[in-house]
Write a protein that holds these residues in place. Structure first.
Motif, PDB file in Angstrom:
ATOM      1  N   UNK A  27      13.910 -15.533  -4.858  1.00  0.00           N
ATOM      2  CA  UNK A  27      13.206 -15.812  -3.604  1.00  0.00           C
ATOM      3  C   UNK A  27      13.502 -14.724  -2.579  1.00  0.00           C
ATOM      4  N   UNK A  28      12.583 -14.608  -1.626  1.00  0.00           N
ATOM      5  CA  UNK A  28      12.744 -13.703  -0.494  1.00  0.00           C
ATOM      6  C   UNK A  28      12.631 -14.568   0.754  1.00  0.00           C
ATOM      7  N   UNK A  29      13.631 -14.455   1.650  1.00  0.00           N
ATOM      8  CA  UNK A  29      13.638 -15.309   2.837  1.00  0.00           C
ATOM      9  C   UNK A  29      12.668 -14.809   3.888  1.00  0.00           C
ATOM     10  N   UNK A  30      12.023 -15.757   4.550  1.00  0.00           N
ATOM     11  CA  UNK A  30      11.181 -15.454   5.711  1.00  0.00           C
ATOM     12  C   UNK A  30      12.018 -15.605   6.965  1.00  0.00           C
ATOM     13  N   UNK A  31      11.705 -14.989   8.087  1.00  0.00           N
ATOM     14  CA  UNK A  31      10.542 -14.106   8.233  1.00  0.00           C
ATOM     15  C   UNK A  31      10.724 -12.801   7.441  1.00  0.00           C
ATOM     16  N   UNK A  32       9.628 -12.355   6.810  1.00  0.00           N
ATOM     17  CA  UNK A  32       9.734 -11.113   6.066  1.00  0.00           C
ATOM     18  C   UNK A  32       9.587  -9.941   7.027  1.00  0.00           C
ATOM     19  N   UNK A  33      10.444  -8.945   6.816  1.00  0.00           N
ATOM     20  CA  UNK A  33      10.427  -7.747   7.653  1.00  0.00           C
ATOM     21  C   UNK A  33      10.201  -6.542   6.767  1.00  0.00           C
ATOM     22  N   UNK A  34       9.573  -5.553   7.344  1.00  0.00           N
ATOM     23  CA  UNK A  34       9.067  -4.416   6.580  1.00  0.00           C
ATOM     24  C   UNK A  34      10.095  -3.845   5.595  1.00  0.00           C
ATOM     25  N   UNK A  35      11.235  -3.369   6.085  1.00  0.00           N
ATOM     26  CA  UNK A  35      12.190  -2.668   5.220  1.00  0.00           C
ATOM     27  C   UNK A  35      12.839  -3.576   4.191  1.00  0.00           C
ATOM     28  N   UNK A  36      13.330  -4.728   4.672  1.00  0.00           N
ATOM     29  CA  UNK A  36      14.041  -5.619   3.757  1.00  0.00           C
ATOM     30  C   UNK A  36      13.095  -6.189   2.704  1.00  0.00           C
ATOM     31  N   UNK A  37      11.842  -6.397   3.066  1.00  0.00           N
ATOM     32  CA  UNK A  37      10.862  -6.908   2.115  1.00  0.00           C
ATOM     33  C   UNK A  37      10.644  -5.893   0.992  1.00  0.00           C
ATOM     34  N   UNK A  38      10.485  -4.627   1.356  1.00  0.00           N
ATOM     35  CA  UNK A  38      10.262  -3.579   0.357  1.00  0.00           C
ATOM     36  C   UNK A  38      11.453  -3.482  -0.598  1.00  0.00           C
ATOM     37  N   UNK A  97       0.834  -1.200   0.000  1.00  0.00           N
ATOM     38  CA  UNK A  97       0.000   0.000   0.000  1.00  0.00           C
ATOM     39  C   UNK A  97       0.870   1.252   0.000  1.00  0.00           C
ATOM     40  N   UNK A  98       1.926   1.227   0.815  1.00  0.00           N
ATOM     41  CA  UNK A  98       2.856   2.367   0.853  1.00  0.00           C
ATOM     42  C   UNK A  98       3.518   2.557  -0.514  1.00  0.00           C
ATOM     43  N   UNK A  99       3.876   1.439  -1.162  1.00  0.00           N
ATOM     44  CA  UNK A  99       4.545   1.513  -2.464  1.00  0.00           C
ATOM     45  C   UNK A  99       3.554   1.723  -3.617  1.00  0.00           C
ATOM     46  N   UNK A 100       2.267   1.805  -3.275  1.00  0.00           N
ATOM     47  CA  UNK A 100       1.203   2.071  -4.249  1.00  0.00           C
ATOM     48  C   UNK A 100       1.034   0.956  -5.294  1.00  0.00           C
ATOM     49  N   UNK A 101       1.303  -0.278  -4.864  1.00  0.00           N
ATOM     50  CA  UNK A 101       1.044  -1.398  -5.760  1.00  0.00           C
ATOM     51  C   UNK A 101      -0.315  -1.997  -5.444  1.00  0.00           C
ATOM     52  N   UNK A 102      -0.870  -2.651  -6.454  1.00  0.00           N
ATOM     53  CA  UNK A 102      -2.149  -3.332  -6.265  1.00  0.00           C
ATOM     54  C   UNK A 102      -1.868  -4.752  -5.780  1.00  0.00           C
ATOM     55  N   UNK A 103      -2.581  -5.185  -4.757  1.00  0.00           N
ATOM     56  CA  UNK A 103      -2.338  -6.522  -4.200  1.00  0.00           C
ATOM     57  C   UNK A 103      -3.584  -7.392  -4.330  1.00  0.00           C
ATOM     58  N   UNK A 104      -3.346  -8.610  -4.820  1.00  0.00           N
ATOM     59  CA  UNK A 104      -4.395  -9.625  -4.871  1.00  0.00           C
ATOM     60  C   UNK A 104      -3.898 -10.787  -4.014  1.00  0.00           C
ATOM     61  N   UNK A 105      -4.749 -11.337  -3.153  1.00  0.00           N
ATOM     62  CA  UNK A 105      -4.306 -12.394  -2.237  1.00  0.00           C
ATOM     63  C   UNK A 105      -5.045 -13.700  -2.518  1.00  0.00           C
ATOM     64  N   UNK A 106      -4.288 -14.778  -2.563  1.00  0.00           N
ATOM     65  CA  UNK A 106      -4.845 -16.129  -2.633  1.00  0.00           C
ATOM     66  C   UNK A 106      -4.305 -16.906  -1.446  1.00  0.00           C
ATOM     67  N   UNK A 107      -5.167 -17.691  -0.797  1.00  0.00           N
ATOM     68  CA  UNK A 107      -4.744 -18.386   0.415  1.00  0.00           C
ATOM     69  C   UNK A 107      -4.249 -19.808   0.156  1.00  0.00           C
TER      70      UNK A 107
END
Ligand code: MN
Length: 129
Positions: free
Chosen positions: A101-112, A22-32
């Protein structure tokens, strides 16, 4: 602005991704789960898929394999979200067809930051760089 499909079953990770995107102004679609993810990938033609590996039912690597075999979805970039850190995991993820790939746990700054590396540069912003 990019359209991003997140395939993820962990509510905390979904919440965090929502805040970042949301901060980066991207559109997000979620599938579980994987099947929902495959369906939404076909329907919504996202720019990028963030794929959790451990999902209920079909896992994220199998889902990636299906998406990369499907002519409708094969060109969509897929980035794995994974807590796996055993030897050979990176190779397995890339062999399944993931683009990174992005390693978990994902954290706010590093994820962005990690995420931005997988997205096309916005031509409106690149004027200023
Ligand atoms: Mn999971």
């Amino acid at each position: 602005m990019a359209r991003i499909l997140l395939v993820e079953d962990n509510p905390a990770n979904i919440q965090l991704a929502m805040m970042v995107l949301e901060v980066l102004k991207h559109e997000l679609i979620v599938a579980a789960d994987a099947l929902d993810g495959i369906r939404l990938a076909e329907e919504s033609e996202p720019d990028l898929i963030l794929m959790d590996i451990q999902l209920p039912g079909m896992d994220g690597l199998k889902a990636t394999h299906f998406l990369k075999e499907n002519p409708v979805t094969k060109d969509i970039k897929i980035v794995a979200l994974t807590a796996l850190a055993r030897e050979g995991d990176e190779e397995r993820i890339l062999a399944a067809g993931c683009d990174g790939y992005i390693s978990k746990p994902i954290q706010y700054d590093s994820f962005a930051v990690r995420l931005s590396r997988f997205l096309p540069i916005d031509p409106k912003l690149s004027r200023f760089s």
